[in-house]
Motif scaffolding. Structure first.
Motif, short mmCIF file in Angstrom:
data_model
loop_
_atom_site.label_atom_id
_atom_site.label_comp_id
_atom_site.label_asym_id
_atom_site.label_seq_id
_atom_site.Cartn_x
_atom_site.Cartn_y
_atom_site.Cartn_z
N HIS A 50 0.82 -1.22 0.00
CA HIS A 50 0.00 0.00 0.00
C HIS A 50 0.85 1.27 0.00
O HIS A 50 0.47 2.28 0.60
CB HIS A 50 -0.93 0.00 1.22
CG HIS A 50 -1.83 -1.19 1.30
ND1 HIS A 50 -2.90 -1.40 0.46
CD2 HIS A 50 -1.81 -2.27 2.14
CE1 HIS A 50 -3.50 -2.53 0.77
NE2 HIS A 50 -2.86 -3.08 1.77
N ALA A 53 -0.50 4.93 -0.25
CA ALA A 53 -1.38 5.39 0.82
C ALA A 53 -0.62 6.10 1.94
O ALA A 53 -1.23 6.86 2.71
CB ALA A 53 -2.17 4.22 1.40
N PHE A 54 0.68 5.89 2.06
CA PHE A 54 1.44 6.47 3.15
C PHE A 54 2.04 7.84 2.80
O PHE A 54 2.60 8.51 3.65
CB PHE A 54 2.55 5.52 3.59
CG PHE A 54 2.03 4.27 4.25
CD1 PHE A 54 1.62 4.29 5.57
CD2 PHE A 54 1.92 3.09 3.53
CE1 PHE A 54 1.13 3.15 6.18
CE2 PHE A 54 1.42 1.93 4.12
CZ PHE A 54 1.02 1.96 5.46
N ARG A 57 -0.82 13.20 0.04
CA ARG A 57 -1.28 13.50 -1.31
C ARG A 57 -1.25 14.98 -1.64
O ARG A 57 -1.22 15.36 -2.82
CB ARG A 57 -2.69 12.95 -1.52
CG ARG A 57 -2.77 11.43 -1.42
CD ARG A 57 -4.18 10.93 -1.69
NE ARG A 57 -4.61 11.19 -3.05
CZ ARG A 57 -4.35 10.39 -4.08
NH1 ARG A 57 -3.66 9.28 -3.90
NH2 ARG A 57 -4.78 10.71 -5.28
N THR A 61 1.98 12.41 -5.11
CA THR A 61 1.09 11.28 -5.35
C THR A 61 1.86 10.18 -6.08
O THR A 61 2.49 10.44 -7.11
CB THR A 61 -0.12 11.70 -6.21
OG1 THR A 61 -0.83 12.74 -5.54
CG2 THR A 61 -1.06 10.52 -6.43
N THR A 63 1.45 6.47 -7.96
CA THR A 63 0.45 5.62 -8.59
C THR A 63 1.11 4.37 -9.14
O THR A 63 2.09 4.46 -9.89
CB THR A 63 -0.28 6.36 -9.74
OG1 THR A 63 -0.85 7.57 -9.24
CG2 THR A 63 -1.38 5.49 -10.33
N ARG A 68 -1.55 -3.53 -9.22
CA ARG A 68 -1.92 -2.61 -8.14
C ARG A 68 -2.41 -3.31 -6.88
O ARG A 68 -2.40 -2.71 -5.80
CB ARG A 68 -2.99 -1.64 -8.65
CG ARG A 68 -2.49 -0.75 -9.78
CD ARG A 68 -3.48 0.32 -10.13
NE ARG A 68 -2.99 1.17 -11.21
CZ ARG A 68 -3.56 2.30 -11.59
NH1 ARG A 68 -4.66 2.71 -10.99
NH2 ARG A 68 -3.06 3.01 -12.58
N ARG A 163 2.75 8.58 9.32
CA ARG A 163 1.61 7.75 8.88
C ARG A 163 1.86 6.28 9.17
O ARG A 163 0.95 5.55 9.55
CB ARG A 163 1.34 7.98 7.40
CG ARG A 163 0.71 9.34 7.10
CD ARG A 163 0.73 9.63 5.60
NE ARG A 163 0.20 10.96 5.34
CZ ARG A 163 -0.94 11.21 4.67
NH1 ARG A 163 -1.66 10.22 4.21
NH2 ARG A 163 -1.34 12.45 4.47
#
Length: 202
Positions: A50, A53-54, A57, A61, A63, A68, A163
């Motif tokens: 993930h 997500a940490f 943003r 970002t 991707t 995925r 995070r």
């Protein structure tokens, strides 16, 4: 430690530290996780699955370009959008049981690599640690980095550490450390395939 065995052509796409401009810097960001409920290997395994997500943003970002729903593996790439910078990419160049290393590709404002690792200190505390070895990719990007990039980069990676600490424990003990020091150039093979540090102590 497992190393990527990709083609020479793909290696040439990497933006190695020796191709950049200005001093080579080692930047360290780390924090001790309060009441950590997972092992270092479990934490890194989740970060691999993930990773985007940490990251904050509002600053950057990441991707996944493919696979995925699976953990990052050697050779996987991530699309990177940094505020105020054209889109670029990073690639996974090294994996360990307790670490993940990404290297920059052409177009990135920095030339070098960064390792995300997790380990226990001699007291048994779990530490999440990020260390980069990089320099600016050119004169223009160095000027921009000195103006605003350094503060944004520090905010990005200290937020990342926080995070992780919140996800796997009760935040950090004390505060997150952020230290920048000059370092010597490394052999191309090391800067291409090795982590910036060994995460040991599980």
């Amino acid at each position: 430690m497992r190393k990527r065995s990709g083609s020479h052509a793909r290696d040439l796409e990497l933006l190695l530290a020796e191709q950049g401009f200005g001093p080579l810097l080692r930047r360290d960001y780390w924090g001790v996780i309060r009441n950590c409920r997972y092992t270092p290997a479990q934490i890194v395994g989740t970060v691999r699955r993930h990773f985007p997500a940490f990251a904050p943003r509002e600053l950057v970002t990441f991707t996944r370009l493919e696979r995925r729903d699976l953990p990052l593996e050697l050779g996987d790439e991530l699309d990177v959008r940094i505020v105020g910078v054209p889109r670029t990419r990073v690639r996974v160049t090294n994996l360990g049981e307790q670490s993940l290393t990404l290297a920059t590709e052409a177009g990135h404002p920095e030339a070098g690599r960064i390792t995300f690792g997790c380990y226990r200190n001699r007291h048994g505390d779990v530490i999440f640690h990020i260390r980069s070895h990089a320099r600016s990719s050119g004169r223009v990007t160095r000027a921009g980095f000195l103006a605003t990039g350094e503060v944004m980069q520090t905010s990005t990676w200290t937020d990342f550490v926080n995070r992780v600490a919140v996800a796997f424990g009760d935040g950090v003990i004390g505060h997150i450390q952020a230290v920048t020091t000059p370092c010597e150039d490394e052999p191309p093979e090391a800067s291409m395939h090795e982590p910036t540090f060994e995460a040991r102590g599980g």
